[in-house]
Design a protein around this motif. Structure first.
Motif, PDB file in Angstrom:
ATOM      1  N   ARG A 110      -4.608  -0.788  -0.968  1.00  0.00           N
ATOM      2  CA  ARG A 110      -3.711  -1.930  -0.834  1.00  0.00           C
ATOM      3  C   ARG A 110      -3.891  -2.839  -2.046  1.00  0.00           C
ATOM      4  O   ARG A 110      -5.014  -3.189  -2.408  1.00  0.00           O
ATOM      5  CB  ARG A 110      -4.023  -2.682   0.457  1.00  0.00           C
ATOM      6  CG  ARG A 110      -2.972  -3.665   0.885  1.00  0.00           C
ATOM      7  CD  ARG A 110      -3.245  -4.213   2.276  1.00  0.00           C
ATOM      8  NE  ARG A 110      -3.248  -3.146   3.279  1.00  0.00           N
ATOM      9  CZ  ARG A 110      -3.326  -3.357   4.589  1.00  0.00           C
ATOM     10  NH1 ARG A 110      -3.393  -4.609   5.049  1.00  0.00           N
ATOM     11  NH2 ARG A 110      -3.341  -2.347   5.426  1.00  0.00           N
TER      12      ARG A 110
ATOM     13  N   GLN B 226       0.840  -1.194   0.000  1.00  0.00           N
ATOM     14  CA  GLN B 226       0.000   0.000   0.000  1.00  0.00           C
ATOM     15  C   GLN B 226       0.876   1.246   0.000  1.00  0.00           C
ATOM     16  O   GLN B 226       1.652   1.461   0.936  1.00  0.00           O
ATOM     17  CB  GLN B 226      -0.923   0.011   1.221  1.00  0.00           C
ATOM     18  CG  GLN B 226      -1.950   1.113   1.187  1.00  0.00           C
ATOM     19  CD  GLN B 226      -3.044   0.914   2.218  1.00  0.00           C
ATOM     20  OE1 GLN B 226      -2.918   0.128   3.157  1.00  0.00           O
ATOM     21  NE2 GLN B 226      -4.154   1.615   2.052  1.00  0.00           N
TER      22      GLN B 226
ATOM     23  N   ARG C 142      -7.968  -9.158  -1.816  1.00  0.00           N
ATOM     24  CA  ARG C 142      -7.582  -8.738  -0.483  1.00  0.00           C
ATOM     25  C   ARG C 142      -8.573  -9.189   0.589  1.00  0.00           C
ATOM     26  O   ARG C 142      -8.178  -9.682   1.648  1.00  0.00           O
ATOM     27  CB  ARG C 142      -7.459  -7.215  -0.454  1.00  0.00           C
ATOM     28  CG  ARG C 142      -7.010  -6.611   0.856  1.00  0.00           C
ATOM     29  CD  ARG C 142      -6.961  -5.118   0.748  1.00  0.00           C
ATOM     30  NE  ARG C 142      -8.273  -4.548   0.478  1.00  0.00           N
ATOM     31  CZ  ARG C 142      -8.467  -3.268   0.156  1.00  0.00           C
ATOM     32  NH1 ARG C 142      -7.454  -2.446   0.049  1.00  0.00           N
ATOM     33  NH2 ARG C 142      -9.677  -2.814  -0.055  1.00  0.00           N
TER      34      ARG C 142
END
Length: 124
Positions: free
Chosen positions: A45, A39, A108
């Motif tokens: 991120r 990130q 993620r």
């Protein structure tokens, strides 16, 4: 439960190399797929690389293919990210993460456990 602690970040010049490490606790470490995310300031991120439980399968984001290598050592409960030919745009906090399967490995929100991150800064 898996706890993850990253290390190995630092300041490096463009074109240089770094090796990140992620040490894990937990008896079931070897059954988890592991990933690295990063990130940068002001950005979301993003996925970098992942490896399955045995180390036999890996997956990389296009922007690191040929430059970064992910590996793991289940005997040491550790996963590594070797980064070569670093660029200023690789500057970010790098996170290690764990999930139970290799499905949706670049997503993620699919990861169950996260480390605190380690800063990588690449100067031009």
């Amino acid at each position: 439960q898996v706890q993850l602690v990253e290390s190995g970040g630092g300041l490096v010049q463009a074109g240089g190399s770094l090796r990140l490490s992620c040490a894990a606790s937990g008896r079931t470490f070897s059954s988890y797929a592991l990933g690295w995310f990063r990130q940068a300031p002001g950005k979301e991120r993003e996925f970098v690389a992942a490896i399955n439980w045995s180390g036999g399968s890996t997956y990389y984001a296009d922007f690191v293919k040929g430059r970064f290598t992910i590996s793991r050592d289940n005997a040491k409960n550790s996963v590594y990210l070797s980064m070569n030919s670093l660029k200023p745009e690789d500057t970010a906090v790098y996170y290690c993460a764990a999930k139970r399967t290799f499905l949706s490995i670049a997503t993620r929100r699919e990861y169950d456990y996260w480390g605190q991150g380690t800063q990588v800064t690449v100067s031009s």
